[in-house]
Write an enzyme that holds these catalytic residues in place. Sequence first.
Site, PDB file in Angstrom:
ATOM      1  N   TYR A   7       0.810  -1.221   0.000  1.00  0.00           N
ATOM      2  CA  TYR A   7       0.000   0.000   0.000  1.00  0.00           C
ATOM      3  C   TYR A   7       0.840   1.265   0.000  1.00  0.00           C
ATOM      4  CZ  TYR A   7       1.060  -0.573   4.962  1.00  0.00           C
ATOM      5  OH  TYR A   7       1.714  -0.757   6.153  1.00  0.00           O
ATOM      6  N   GLY A   8       2.155   1.128  -0.013  1.00  0.00           N
ATOM      7  CA  GLY A   8       3.033   2.295   0.066  1.00  0.00           C
ATOM      8  C   GLY A   8       4.085   2.296  -1.018  1.00  0.00           C
ATOM      9  N   SER A   9       5.331   2.455  -0.611  1.00  0.00           N
ATOM     10  CA  SER A   9       6.431   2.642  -1.561  1.00  0.00           C
ATOM     11  C   SER A   9       6.797   1.377  -2.325  1.00  0.00           C
ATOM     12  CB  SER A   9       7.663   3.190  -0.845  1.00  0.00           C
ATOM     13  OG  SER A   9       8.158   2.239   0.076  1.00  0.00           O
ATOM     14  N   GLU A  74      11.055  -3.809   5.690  1.00  0.00           N
ATOM     15  CA  GLU A  74       9.958  -3.359   6.543  1.00  0.00           C
ATOM     16  C   GLU A  74      10.279  -3.435   8.040  1.00  0.00           C
ATOM     17  OE1 GLU A  74       7.590  -1.816   5.319  1.00  0.00           O
ATOM     18  OE2 GLU A  74       7.275  -2.531   3.285  1.00  0.00           O
TER      19      GLU A  74
END
Length: 130
Positions: A7-9, A74
């Site tokens: 959902y991000g980079s 992460e």
Amino acid sequence: MEKIFVYGSLRQDFWNHDKVLKNRVRHIQNGTIKGKLYHLPAGYPAVIKGTDEVHGEVMTINQDKLLRSLDFLEGYFGEGEDNLYIRTKHKTILDDGTEEWCWVYTYANEEEAKKKGKYISSGDWKKFVK
């Protein structure tokens, strides 16, 4: 093969996708999970528990080594460790309405996300930063 919801980079057109996932993904589909999305001061997003729709992409990968690389990126070191994100399976709804169980990295410190992050009511970090 494993499926991850990003959902991000790690989404297409972002720096970490190009660095870690580009040309290593078998298939990409749009999807949503339930959660609450925040933009953290460090410049990246965090999903915590919630009932909002969070938008992202489901990526099919076929390398355990790649999943370990994502864990490192992460800040996930295993259950019971001092993690930045926690990797767990979440029910993901694909654009065609089907459901898949995918790995998702959720932010480990919910209170910090709420206190320091900016809530993204649209549930779409890509739209928020562009």
